[in-house]
Design an enzyme around this catalytic site. Structure first.
Site, PDB file in Angstrom:
ATOM      1  CG  ASN A 109       0.666   3.800 -12.916  1.00 46.97           C
ATOM      2  OD1 ASN A 109       0.130   4.547 -13.726  1.00 46.97           O
ATOM      3  ND2 ASN A 109       0.123   2.646 -12.533  1.00 46.97           N
ATOM      4  CE1 TYR A 120      -6.471  10.960 -10.942  1.00 50.23           C
ATOM      5  CE2 TYR A 120      -6.724  12.773 -12.486  1.00 50.23           C
ATOM      6  CZ  TYR A 120      -6.234  11.520 -12.190  1.00 50.23           C
ATOM      7  OH  TYR A 120      -5.493  10.834 -13.122  1.00 50.23           O
ATOM      8  CE  LYS A 122      -2.834  11.780 -10.972  1.00 50.27           C
ATOM      9  NZ  LYS A 122      -1.760  10.759 -10.862  1.00 50.27           N
ATOM     10  CG  ASP A 168      -1.821   1.183   1.333  1.00 51.45           C
ATOM     11  OD1 ASP A 168      -1.698   2.113   0.497  1.00 51.45           O
ATOM     12  OD2 ASP A 168      -2.662   1.210   2.250  1.00 51.45           O
ATOM     13  CB  VAL A 169       1.983   3.589  -2.685  1.00 50.32           C
ATOM     14  CG1 VAL A 169       2.463   2.508  -3.637  1.00 50.32           C
ATOM     15  CG2 VAL A 169       0.648   4.179  -3.132  1.00 50.32           C
TER      16      VAL A 169
END
Length: 248
Positions: free
Chosen positions: A85, A153, A157, A58-59
């Site tokens: 990613n 989101y 980003k 789990d990043v």
């Protein structure tokens, strides 16, 4: 220049396509993601044997990331490329309808996860011999312009673009290159909604063209195979007819 790569979100979509492209080119690849089964499926599809290492992680958990990178170093001895990613989003809605829990979930994966992985990769690339490596961050066309109802989101980003630029600068003394790939409408589970129609800036709902995700995998491979004296700082790859240029 086949070497050792680590790809997060490697069980599906862009991560799987990129991992398969790297493995087909002779790279050894650590396949990182939350669930073991999709990672093992990616490894099986590659036919690469021991060059494909399924590594559940789990990043958003810094301790889990440290353990995963240590396992990769133990297996392969070094790290030449990280593809940051892994990503998450929320259904389209305005900020007042977005819960704090939804916000935190997206930030934890998209931003904190990218930080944890870049931090671990940078440290390993800095100390290994030969020194150096490459970090590729998955941005998005949302790193440039937002879609309606995409606060968590889009905010993450935009932050990834700042991370990319700073790592590209800070990595210079250590032969660490950092670039970003901004993707628009690759055919993945995340973009299935494009087929039925998604909100547009003018308030309408319209379907959007998509492109083969394997083209993204080949673009990541192209960036990864450059010598460290050369860097693609930002690449945009998108479905040709999607509404991006002129959007807003």
């Amino acid at each position: 220049m086949a070497g050792v790569a680590l790809v997060t979100g490697a069980g599906t979509g862009v991560g799987r396509a990129s991992a398969l492209a790297l493995l087909a080119d002779g790279w050894s690849v650590a396949l990182v993601g939350r669930r073991r089964e999709p990672l093992e499926e990616t490894a099986l599809l590659s036919g690469a044997g021991e060059r494909a290492l399924a590594q559940p992680c789990d990043v958003s958990d810094p301790a889990a990331v440290e353990a995963a990178f240590a396992a990769v170093e133990a297996a392969f001895g070094r790290l030449d490329m990280l593809f940051n990613n892994a990503g998450a989003g929320t259904p389209a809605k305005t900020i007042d309808d977005i819960s704090v829990e939804e916000w935190r979930k997206v930030v934890d994966v998209n931003l904190h996860g990218a930080f944890h992985c870049a931090r671990a990769a940078f440290a390993q690339m800095r100390r290994q011999e030969p020194r150096g490596g490459r970090i590729i961050n998955n941005g998005s066309i949302s790193a440039h312009v937002p879609r309606p109802g995409s606060v968590p989101y889009t905010a993450t980003k935009h932050a990834i673009s700042g991370l990319t630029r700073t790592l590209a600068l800070d990595g210079r003394p250590f032969d660490i290159a950092c670039g970003q790939i901004d993707i628009g409408n690759a055919i993945t589970p995340m973009t299935e909604r494009m087929v039925g129609g998604v909100p547009q800036a003018d308030g309408s709902m319209k379907p959007e063209p998509r492109m083969d995700v394997d083209h993204v995998g080949q673009a990541v491979l192209q960036m990864a195979n450059l010598p460290l004296e050369t860097n693609v700082l930002f690449m945009t790859i998108m479905a040709t007819k999607m509404p991006f240029v002129g959007r807003g």
